[in-house]
Write an enzyme that holds these catalytic residues in place. Structure first.
Site, PDB file in Angstrom:
ATOM      1  N   ALA A  67       0.865  -1.177   0.000  1.00 53.95           N
ATOM      2  CA  ALA A  67       0.000   0.000   0.000  1.00 53.95           C
ATOM      3  C   ALA A  67       0.902   1.227   0.000  1.00 53.95           C
ATOM      4  O   ALA A  67       2.057   1.162   0.429  1.00 53.95           O
ATOM      5  CB  ALA A  67      -0.899  -0.021   1.231  1.00 53.95           C
ATOM      6  N   GLY A 112       0.703  -5.140   0.783  1.00 48.31           N
ATOM      7  CA  GLY A 112      -0.482  -5.206  -0.074  1.00 48.31           C
ATOM      8  C   GLY A 112      -0.199  -5.838  -1.428  1.00 48.31           C
ATOM      9  O   GLY A 112      -1.117  -6.367  -2.063  1.00 48.31           O
ATOM     10  N   GLU A 115      -0.382  -9.444  -0.803  1.00 50.52           N
ATOM     11  CA  GLU A 115      -1.808  -9.736  -0.571  1.00 50.52           C
ATOM     12  C   GLU A 115      -2.580  -9.740  -1.893  1.00 50.52           C
ATOM     13  O   GLU A 115      -3.489 -10.551  -2.077  1.00 50.52           O
ATOM     14  CB  GLU A 115      -2.382  -8.716   0.424  1.00 50.52           C
ATOM     15  CG  GLU A 115      -1.810  -8.927   1.821  1.00 50.52           C
ATOM     16  CD  GLU A 115      -2.097  -7.771   2.766  1.00 50.52           C
ATOM     17  OE1 GLU A 115      -1.678  -6.634   2.444  1.00 50.52           O
ATOM     18  OE2 GLU A 115      -2.736  -7.988   3.801  1.00 50.52           O
ATOM     19  N   GLU A 135       4.634  -5.275   7.207  1.00 50.76           N
ATOM     20  CA  GLU A 135       3.781  -4.354   7.978  1.00 50.76           C
ATOM     21  C   GLU A 135       4.270  -4.115   9.398  1.00 50.76           C
ATOM     22  O   GLU A 135       4.200  -2.986   9.898  1.00 50.76           O
ATOM     23  CB  GLU A 135       2.333  -4.871   8.013  1.00 50.76           C
ATOM     24  CG  GLU A 135       1.550  -4.634   6.736  1.00 50.76           C
ATOM     25  CD  GLU A 135       1.783  -5.697   5.678  1.00 50.76           C
ATOM     26  OE1 GLU A 135       2.695  -6.540   5.844  1.00 50.76           O
ATOM     27  OE2 GLU A 135       1.047  -5.689   4.678  1.00 50.76           O
TER      28      GLU A 135
HETATM   29  N1  DAK Z   1       4.528   3.303  -0.710  1.00 51.59           N
HETATM   30  C1  DAK Z   1       4.905   4.480  -1.267  1.00 51.59           C
HETATM   31  N2  DAK Z   1       6.024   4.660  -1.950  1.00 51.59           N
HETATM   32  C2  DAK Z   1       6.849   3.603  -2.076  1.00 51.59           C
HETATM   33  C3  DAK Z   1       6.527   2.338  -1.530  1.00 51.59           C
HETATM   34  C4  DAK Z   1       5.305   2.202  -0.832  1.00 51.59           C
HETATM   35  N3  DAK Z   1       4.873   1.039  -0.310  1.00 51.59           N
HETATM   36  N4  DAK Z   1       7.554   1.490  -1.805  1.00 51.59           N
HETATM   37  C5  DAK Z   1       8.454   2.200  -2.513  1.00 51.59           C
HETATM   38  N5  DAK Z   1       8.039   3.474  -2.684  1.00 51.59           N
HETATM   39  C6  DAK Z   1       8.722   4.553  -3.362  1.00 51.59           C
HETATM   40  C7  DAK Z   1       9.912   5.068  -2.548  1.00 51.59           C
HETATM   41  O1  DAK Z   1       9.460   5.966  -1.578  1.00 51.59           O
HETATM   42  C8  DAK Z   1      10.742   5.709  -3.607  1.00 51.59           C
HETATM   43  O2  DAK Z   1      10.186   6.964  -3.927  1.00 51.59           O
HETATM   44  P1  DAK Z   1      11.115   8.276  -4.150  1.00 51.59           P
HETATM   45  O3  DAK Z   1      11.913   8.394  -2.902  1.00 51.59           O
HETATM   46  O4  DAK Z   1      11.952   7.922  -5.361  1.00 51.59           O
HETATM   47  O5  DAK Z   1      10.136   9.379  -4.386  1.00 51.59           O
HETATM   48  C9  DAK Z   1      10.540   4.804  -4.814  1.00 51.59           C
HETATM   49  O6  DAK Z   1       9.331   4.076  -4.553  1.00 51.59           O
HETATM   50  C10 DAK Z   1      11.660   3.815  -4.994  1.00 51.59           C
HETATM   51  O7  DAK Z   1      11.829   3.118  -3.766  1.00 51.59           O
HETATM   52  P2  DAK Z   1      13.250   2.948  -3.042  1.00 51.59           P
HETATM   53  O8  DAK Z   1      14.125   4.089  -3.344  1.00 51.59           O
HETATM   54  O9  DAK Z   1      12.981   2.644  -1.620  1.00 51.59           O
HETATM   55  O10 DAK Z   1      13.815   1.672  -3.796  1.00 51.59           O
HETATM   56  P3  DAK Z   1      14.831   0.579  -3.229  1.00 51.59           P
HETATM   57  O11 DAK Z   1      15.244  -0.237  -4.380  1.00 51.59           O
HETATM   58  O12 DAK Z   1      15.908   1.220  -2.409  1.00 51.59           O
HETATM   59  O13 DAK Z   1      13.958  -0.322  -2.225  1.00 51.59           O
HETATM   60  C11 DAK Z   1      11.996  -1.546  -1.535  1.00 51.59           C
HETATM   61  C12 DAK Z   1      12.885  -1.095  -2.707  1.00 51.59           C
HETATM   62  C13 DAK Z   1      10.745  -2.232  -2.136  1.00 51.59           C
HETATM   63  C14 DAK Z   1      12.748  -2.596  -0.696  1.00 51.59           C
HETATM   64  C15 DAK Z   1      11.620  -0.323  -0.675  1.00 51.59           C
HETATM   65  O14 DAK Z   1      11.060   0.679  -1.543  1.00 51.59           O
HETATM   66  C16 DAK Z   1      10.616  -0.617   0.384  1.00 51.59           C
HETATM   67  O15 DAK Z   1      10.928  -1.199   1.420  1.00 51.59           O
HETATM   68  N6  DAK Z   1       9.362  -0.173   0.160  1.00 51.59           N
HETATM   69  C17 DAK Z   1       8.303  -0.285   1.144  1.00 51.59           C
HETATM   70  C18 DAK Z   1       7.817  -1.702   1.232  1.00 51.59           C
HETATM   71  C19 DAK Z   1       6.784  -1.847   2.264  1.00 51.59           C
HETATM   72  O16 DAK Z   1       6.983  -1.651   3.468  1.00 51.59           O
HETATM   73  N7  DAK Z   1       5.631  -2.212   1.813  1.00 51.59           N
HETATM   74  C20 DAK Z   1       4.510  -2.532   2.664  1.00 51.59           C
HETATM   75  C21 DAK Z   1       3.679  -1.325   2.758  1.00 51.59           C
HETATM   76  S1  DAK Z   1       2.522  -1.531   4.048  1.00 51.59           S
HETATM   77  C22 DAK Z   1      -4.596  -1.432   5.862  1.00 51.59           C
HETATM   78  C23 DAK Z   1      -4.182  -0.742   4.789  1.00 51.59           C
HETATM   79  C24 DAK Z   1      -3.030  -1.061   4.198  1.00 51.59           C
HETATM   80  C25 DAK Z   1      -2.240  -2.062   4.641  1.00 51.59           C
HETATM   81  C26 DAK Z   1      -2.634  -2.700   5.758  1.00 51.59           C
HETATM   82  C27 DAK Z   1      -3.805  -2.390   6.385  1.00 51.59           C
HETATM   83  N8  DAK Z   1      -5.846  -1.154   6.462  1.00 51.59           N
HETATM   84  C28 DAK Z   1      -6.484   0.125   6.231  1.00 51.59           C
HETATM   85  C29 DAK Z   1      -6.599  -2.140   7.155  1.00 51.59           C
HETATM   86  C30 DAK Z   1      -1.072  -2.423   3.926  1.00 51.59           C
HETATM   87  C31 DAK Z   1       0.094  -2.012   4.205  1.00 51.59           C
HETATM   88  C32 DAK Z   1       1.214  -2.192   3.363  1.00 51.59           C
HETATM   89  O17 DAK Z   1       1.221  -2.720   2.256  1.00 51.59           O
END
Ligand code: DAK
Length: 261
Positions: A67, A112, A115, A135
């Site tokens: 997300a 997400g 998921e 998460e």
């Molecule tokens: N959201 C927003 N932007 C993201 C993103 C994300 N999930 N993942 C990556 N980006 C963006 C980065 O901010 C960066 O943007 P700029 O800085 O260039 O503007 C760009 O994509 C490139 O990312 P990185 O520079 O970080 O690239 P790397 O190769 O260094 O790293 C990575 C890749 C995938 C390992 C890293 O980007 C990363 O860890 N990303 C976050 C992964 C993550 O934590 N995903 C889970 C998100 S939490 C709910 C609602 C939602 C949810 C749950 C409950 N309810 C309402 C019930 C769900 C939650 C999730 O999915």
């Protein structure tokens, strides 16, 4: 101009390819993208020319990196709840779509993103893909079905290991534990997914659809009720022209030509 800002769509001879297209954010799901997904699932459900759906991410790096954390970070409890209900509804709708849905996981499938691919029927992954539920590193639980679909796919212990640690796993490990069903070299991923789609398209479409319903419904029932449900579904097949054609073709030693009727 496309009616979608964050999705690409192509109908390749009956294979509907939906590409999540926010490469600058690694295809993270913001609300607008989830609303577009909602819309396109409704369109796909009505479009008889689409027989099988493939969902993938744009670019080589990411399927969906979760997300959108930037958009989500300032939500209050009610906004968070509404966001969760919206996305859960869309993922459930995708899972219940009366057509086979293949995830072609081309890179990161995190949070997400994992998921989303779990809500698809079959998962084909690039050997370079990476998976995880990060998460708990953000102080939240998965909210798009992760705590429920993950244990159903990989078992309770392995699901808890992934959920509690937030560790990322590679494609080979995802395949080993049953989180994905097939691997392909990165540059052959779409070919592999389309080959699978074509095989499915050559089979009896009603039977395939009923298999999907039987598996999805039965998995949440007790075994006795599920087997009973299977009986009903099986009986229903004998009301179709496809059953007549499939069995006639076998007897006549030729390939069946199904009409989906
Ligand atoms: N959201 C927003 N932007 C993201 C993103 C994300 N999930 N993942 C990556 N980006 C963006 C980065 O901010 C960066 O943007 P700029 O800085 O260039 O503007 C760009 O994509 C490139 O990312 P990185 O520079 O970080 O690239 P790397 O190769 O260094 O790293 C990575 C890749 C995938 C390992 C890293 O980007 C990363 O860890 N990303 C976050 C992964 C993550 O934590 N995903 C889970 C998100 S939490 C709910 C609602 C939602 C949810 C749950 C409950 N309810 C309402 C019930 C769900 C939650 C999730 O999915």
């Amino acid at each position: 101009m496309s009616e979608y800002q964050n999705l690409l769509f192509e109908n390749d001879n009956g294979i509907g390819v939906v590409t999540i297209n926010r490469p600058k954010a690694l295809n993270a799901l913001n609300e607008a993208t989830v609303r577009e997904l909602d819309k396109i699932i409704d369109v796909l459900a009505q479009d008889d020319s689409v027989k099988v759906v493939i969902i993938t991410g744009s670019g080589e790096k990411s399927f969906v990196a979760g997300a959108d954390i930037v958009e989500m970070k300032d939500k209050d409890a009610m906004e968070g709840r509404e966001w969760g209900i919206l996305a859960q509804g869309v993922f459930n709708k995708l899972e219940g779509l009366a057509k086979p849905v293949i995830a072609a996981v081309n890179g990161y499938a995190l949070g997400g993103g994992n998921e989303l691919q779990m809500a698809c029927d079959i998962r084909v992954a690039s050997e370079k893909a990476k998976f995880g539920q990060p998460e708990v590193t953000l102080g939240i639980t998965p909210g798009f079905g992760g705590t429920q679909r993950l244990p159903r796919l990989v078992g309770k212990g392995m699901a808890k290991k992934l959920l509690f640690t937030a560790d990322m796993i590679d494609a080979a490990e995802a395949y080993r534990i049953g989180l994905v069903d097939q691997l392909a070299p990165a540059d052959q991923l779409m070919d592999a997914a389309k080959k699978l789609a074509k095989t499915i398209m050559s089979r009896g479409p009603i039977a395939v659809k009923l298999c999907k319903f039987a598996v999805n419904k039965g998995i949440n029932m007790d075994l006795e009720s599920a087997i009973q449900y299977e009986d009903e579904v099986w009986g229903l097949c004998f009301a179709t022209a496809d059953q007549k054609e499939g069995m006639k073709a076998f007897v006549e030693k030729r390939k069946a030509s199904f009409t989906g009727k």
